[in-house]
Design an enzyme around this catalytic site. Structure first.
Site, PDB file in Angstrom:
ATOM      1  N   ASP A   1       0.816  -1.212   0.000  1.00 52.07           N
ATOM      2  CA  ASP A   1       0.000   0.000   0.000  1.00 52.07           C
ATOM      3  C   ASP A   1       0.850   1.262   0.000  1.00 52.07           C
ATOM      4  O   ASP A   1       0.394   2.320  -0.408  1.00 52.07           O
ATOM      5  CB  ASP A   1      -0.935   0.002   1.213  1.00 52.07           C
ATOM      6  CG  ASP A   1      -2.091  -0.961   1.024  1.00 52.07           C
ATOM      7  OD1 ASP A   1      -3.166  -0.511   0.618  1.00 52.07           O
ATOM      8  OD2 ASP A   1      -1.901  -2.165   1.248  1.00 52.07           O
TER       9      ASP A   1
ATOM     10  N   ASN B   1       2.063  -3.025   4.129  1.00 50.85           N
ATOM     11  CA  ASN B   1       1.055  -3.876   3.500  1.00 50.85           C
ATOM     12  C   ASN B   1       0.104  -4.367   4.577  1.00 50.85           C
ATOM     13  O   ASN B   1       0.309  -4.129   5.774  1.00 50.85           O
ATOM     14  CB  ASN B   1       1.721  -5.050   2.772  1.00 50.85           C
ATOM     15  CG  ASN B   1       0.751  -5.795   1.856  1.00 50.85           C
ATOM     16  OD1 ASN B   1       0.118  -5.180   0.998  1.00 50.85           O
ATOM     17  ND2 ASN B   1       0.632  -7.093   2.023  1.00 50.85           N
ATOM     18  N   LYS B   2      -0.921  -5.073   4.165  1.00 51.33           N
ATOM     19  CA  LYS B   2      -1.936  -5.558   5.092  1.00 51.33           C
ATOM     20  C   LYS B   2      -1.294  -6.227   6.300  1.00 51.33           C
ATOM     21  O   LYS B   2      -0.373  -7.034   6.160  1.00 51.33           O
ATOM     22  CB  LYS B   2      -2.865  -6.541   4.374  1.00 51.33           C
ATOM     23  CG  LYS B   2      -3.912  -7.179   5.263  1.00 51.33           C
ATOM     24  CD  LYS B   2      -4.894  -6.164   5.797  1.00 51.33           C
ATOM     25  CE  LYS B   2      -5.897  -6.810   6.738  1.00 51.33           C
ATOM     26  NZ  LYS B   2      -6.783  -5.818   7.356  1.00 51.33           N
TER      27      LYS B   2
END
Length: 384
Positions: free
Chosen positions: A253, A263-264
């Site tokens: 992201d 990121n997640k």
């Protein structure tokens, strides 16, 4: 109140159809989104007629994924311009809807800049509106091309690192066509390996607390005919220990200037496991995800999500009695820690794959050169 409404689709959506499109019915332009909160139980579309409706769709994760957020943000600016709303107000609201995903602000900026350039030339907001839409459509096309190139570069890297083939790839969250103008980022690489006959198994992390892996990646894997297996996030360690993972592929992201990757949440533990077990940890993301203004991982703003996403379980179309509409799984009043993302330092990243190629090792200098190469390519394309 934001003007957003839902419409169900009865047809079967084939793989590769974008999760977002611009339409111009007689009553005025709209942005149509596949509501990802309803998958896989239902394919329902949200129709947004203004920026506030799109902001709500972004915050609720009806539309999500770094590249697609950039595209959505650009179309949101175009929507505001076409319908005569204040473009700057709409742009500010859209850019702030999710703070970690840098693509969102990039897309918003491109459409707003195009609008203001046209406005300065014409002096007429209605004549300037098509410039914002043209910028959004251009970004949409660019992302589709970037997705295809990332798939090529990623597959070449996998074949270099794992020449025996028969790849067993572990992935986290969702990185397919639901997050992209094309076939995705990390998932697009796995899909390319599958089509080339070099994919043995896709391991899909369920991705707590909102289950983007279980609901969305499994959905896309099934529709594309991949051999896949779903696992609980905390089962990944035993999978590594059993020697069942050849590579980890994730999206991003935001990538800071030093190569730190947001990121997640759950991505960083996978990187640690991968390093311990000598497994390549590969990040796949377009150059637009690189934020050169963010110097390092500690400078990345990490979005904090509502606690009820952890203290309740919510299935699509199955509301419950909890505060967030789900089924409570913790005592009333339980506090929850719920960051949407975590940050992986560059020394744990084997390679970053972009449309400009793969960068390994991941260094600030290498990332800066990759971004400069991308800018030169864009300038040459513009002159062409």
């Amino acid at each position: 109140m934001a003007d957003q409404y839902a419409q169900a689709r009865e047809d079967n959506r084939p793989p590769g159809i974008p999760a977002l499109r611009w339409e111009e019915p007689p009553e005025g332009p709209v942005l149509v989104l596949l509501d990802q909160t309803r998958l896989p139980a239902q394919e329902v579309e949200l129709v947004c007629t203004d920026a506030p409706a799109l902001v709500e769709a972004i915050r609720s994760l009806a539309v999500r994924g770094a590249p697609l957020l950039g595209i959505a943000g650009a179309y949101g600016v175009a929507l505001a311009a076409a319908r005569g709303f204040d473009v700057d107000d709409a742009a500010d609201a859209l850019a702030g809807a999710r703070p970690t995903a840098v693509n969102l602000s990039v897309g918003v900026h491109r459409a707003r800049s195009a609008y203001h350039t046209a406005l300065a030339e014409t002096g007429d907001p209605l004549l300037a509106a098509p410039a914002a839409l043209a910028a959004a459509r251009q970004l949409h096309r660019e992302d589709a091309r970037a997705s295809a190139r990332m798939a090529e570069h990623g597959l070449a890297l996998l074949d270099e690192l794992l020449p025996a083939g028969g790849h067993r790839i572990l992935t986290h969250c969702n990185t397919g066509s639901l997050v992209s103008g094309g076939e995705g980022t990390a998932f697009a690489v796995a899909l390319a390996a599958h089509r080339a006959g070099r994919m043995r198994r896709l391991w899909v992390d369920e991705t707590r607390p909102l289950l983007q892996g279980a609901r969305l990646t499994a959905y896309e894997a099934a529709r594309n005919g991949l051999a896949y297996t779903l696992l609980a996030d905390n089962a990944a360690g035993s999978l590594f220990a059993a020697g069942e993972v050849d590579a980890v592929l994730i999206g991003a992201d935001r990538i800071a200037a030093d190569g730190s990757v947001a990121n997640k949440v759950g991505s960083y533990p996978l990187a640690v496991l991968a390093r311990y077990h000598h497994v390549p940890f590969i990040v796949v993301a377009p150059v637009t995800t690189v934020d050169e203004r963010t110097p390092d991982g500690a400078s990345i703003e990490v979005e904090q999500r509502p606690g009820h996403e952890v203290t309740e379980l919510t299935a699509p179309q199955a509301p419950g009695p909890g505060a967030g509409g789900g089924i409570p799984v913790a005592p009333l009043g339980t506090q929850a820690y719920n960051p949407a993302f975590d940050v992986t330092p560059p020394e744990l990243v084997t390679a970053i794959v972009t449309e400009q190629g793969a960068l390994s090792p991941v260094t600030a200098e290498g990332l800066a050169e990759l971004c400069a190469r991308s800018r030169r390519a864009a300038e040459e394309h513009g002159r062409g």
